[in-house]
Design an enzyme around this catalytic site. Structure first.
Site, PDB file in Angstrom:
ATOM      1  N   THR A  94       0.946  -1.221  -0.158  1.00 57.29           N
ATOM      2  CA  THR A  94      -0.110  -0.098   0.027  1.00 57.29           C
ATOM      3  C   THR A  94       0.854   1.359  -0.018  1.00 57.29           C
ATOM      4  O   THR A  94       1.870   1.018   0.634  1.00 57.29           O
ATOM      5  CB  THR A  94      -0.969   0.019   1.180  1.00 57.29           C
ATOM      6  N   ASN A  95       0.383   2.142  -0.919  1.00 58.85           N
ATOM      7  CA  ASN A  95       1.253   3.515  -0.824  1.00 58.85           C
ATOM      8  C   ASN A  95       1.052   4.466   0.553  1.00 58.85           C
ATOM      9  O   ASN A  95       2.291   4.793   1.165  1.00 58.85           O
ATOM     10  CB  ASN A  95       0.782   4.418  -2.013  1.00 58.85           C
ATOM     11  N   THR A  96       0.020   4.276   0.923  1.00 57.69           N
ATOM     12  CA  THR A  96      -0.195   5.279   2.369  1.00 57.69           C
ATOM     13  C   THR A  96       0.432   4.840   3.447  1.00 57.69           C
ATOM     14  O   THR A  96       0.924   5.518   4.118  1.00 57.69           O
ATOM     15  CB  THR A  96      -1.806   5.272   2.680  1.00 57.69           C
ATOM     16  N   CYS A 156      -1.734   5.036  -5.288  1.00 60.10           N
ATOM     17  CA  CYS A 156      -2.492   4.199  -4.352  1.00 60.10           C
ATOM     18  C   CYS A 156      -2.732   2.910  -5.182  1.00 60.10           C
ATOM     19  O   CYS A 156      -3.053   2.646  -6.250  1.00 60.10           O
ATOM     20  CB  CYS A 156      -3.896   4.811  -4.265  1.00 60.10           C
TER      21      CYS A 156
END
Length: 229
Positions: free
Chosen positions: A83-85, A196
């Site tokens: 996940t990027n976040t 994302c």
């Protein structure tokens, strides 16, 4: 082959694409029925998203760090945060585990620079768009970043959490993202990062007026390179 640990479930809709892409990459390189040695720690994303919304980033760092430690203990030589976040806590995860962390923004920067671009439109959750952790990682590589206008970010974020993370892909939401890409182009972006891991479910290369870079695919390809190294 080396073993990779995946910190996933955030959401599982994109984690399943990591599993598929990494195995496809290994099979393409090795042939036959070859597949990748993978370990998966999959979180309940409902709990993670609630902690994100509450700003409990220290506790989130502890949970992901513990996952990385567990994956290393089980034999993982490198880990991916799928996940990027959650790369907001990447340094804490990297510090906690002897397994190498393959940071999602690094293969993105490599691909953008290799393609000759210098200004990246950044699409992602509101955390990724609003906070400095992702922008700074790219700027350290000499890249500029362009974000969607502030008034658009809540809707872009809503589409991710309420639609893409639940497996819903709507044409109207695709149009929203395409319009946002157009505005970032007008503001100086010469390419766009789908930053994302769910956006690749919605926006395909032909949808974008700018060259697009899918962080899920690039991250998975970096994992394949590690597995085969």
């Amino acid at each position: 082959m080396k073993t990779i640990g995946l910190i996933g479930g955030m959401s599982w809709e994109s984690s399943l694409h990591y599993y598929r892409l990494i195995n496809q990459g290994v099979r393409a390189a090795r042939g036959g029925i070859a597949s990748a040695p993978l370990l998966l720690h999959s979180f309940d994303f409902a709990e993670i998203a609630a902690m994100q919304a509450a700003g409990e980033w220290g506790a989130l760092a502890d949970r992901l760090a513990a996952a990385a430690q567990g994956l290393h203990a089980a034999g993982a030589e490198a880990v991916l945060i799928c996940t990027n976040t959650m790369h907001k806590v990447a340094q804490a995860v990297d510090d906690a585990s002897p397994a190498a962390l393959i940071h999602i923004a690094d293969p993105l920067a490599d691909a953008v620079i290799s393609a000759g671009h210098s200004s990246v439109g950044l699409l992602g959750t509101r955390f990724t768009m609003n906070e400095p952790f992702y922008h700074e990682r790219l700027r350290a590589r000499g890249l500029q970043t362009v974000s969607p206008p502030v008034e658009e970010r809540d809707e872009l974020n809503r589409i991710i959490f309420e639609e893409l993370c639940t497996g819903r892909v709507n044409d109207s939401s695709r149009a929203t993202y395409i319009d946002s890409i157009s505005r970032m182009a007008a503001n100086g972006a010469d390419c766009v990062a789908l930053a994302c891991t769910e956006i690749m479910l919605l926006v395909e290369p032909d949808d974008s007026m700018l060259p697009s870079f899918d962080t899920t695919a690039l991250h998975a390809a970096a994992a394949v390179d590690f597995v085969l190294s």
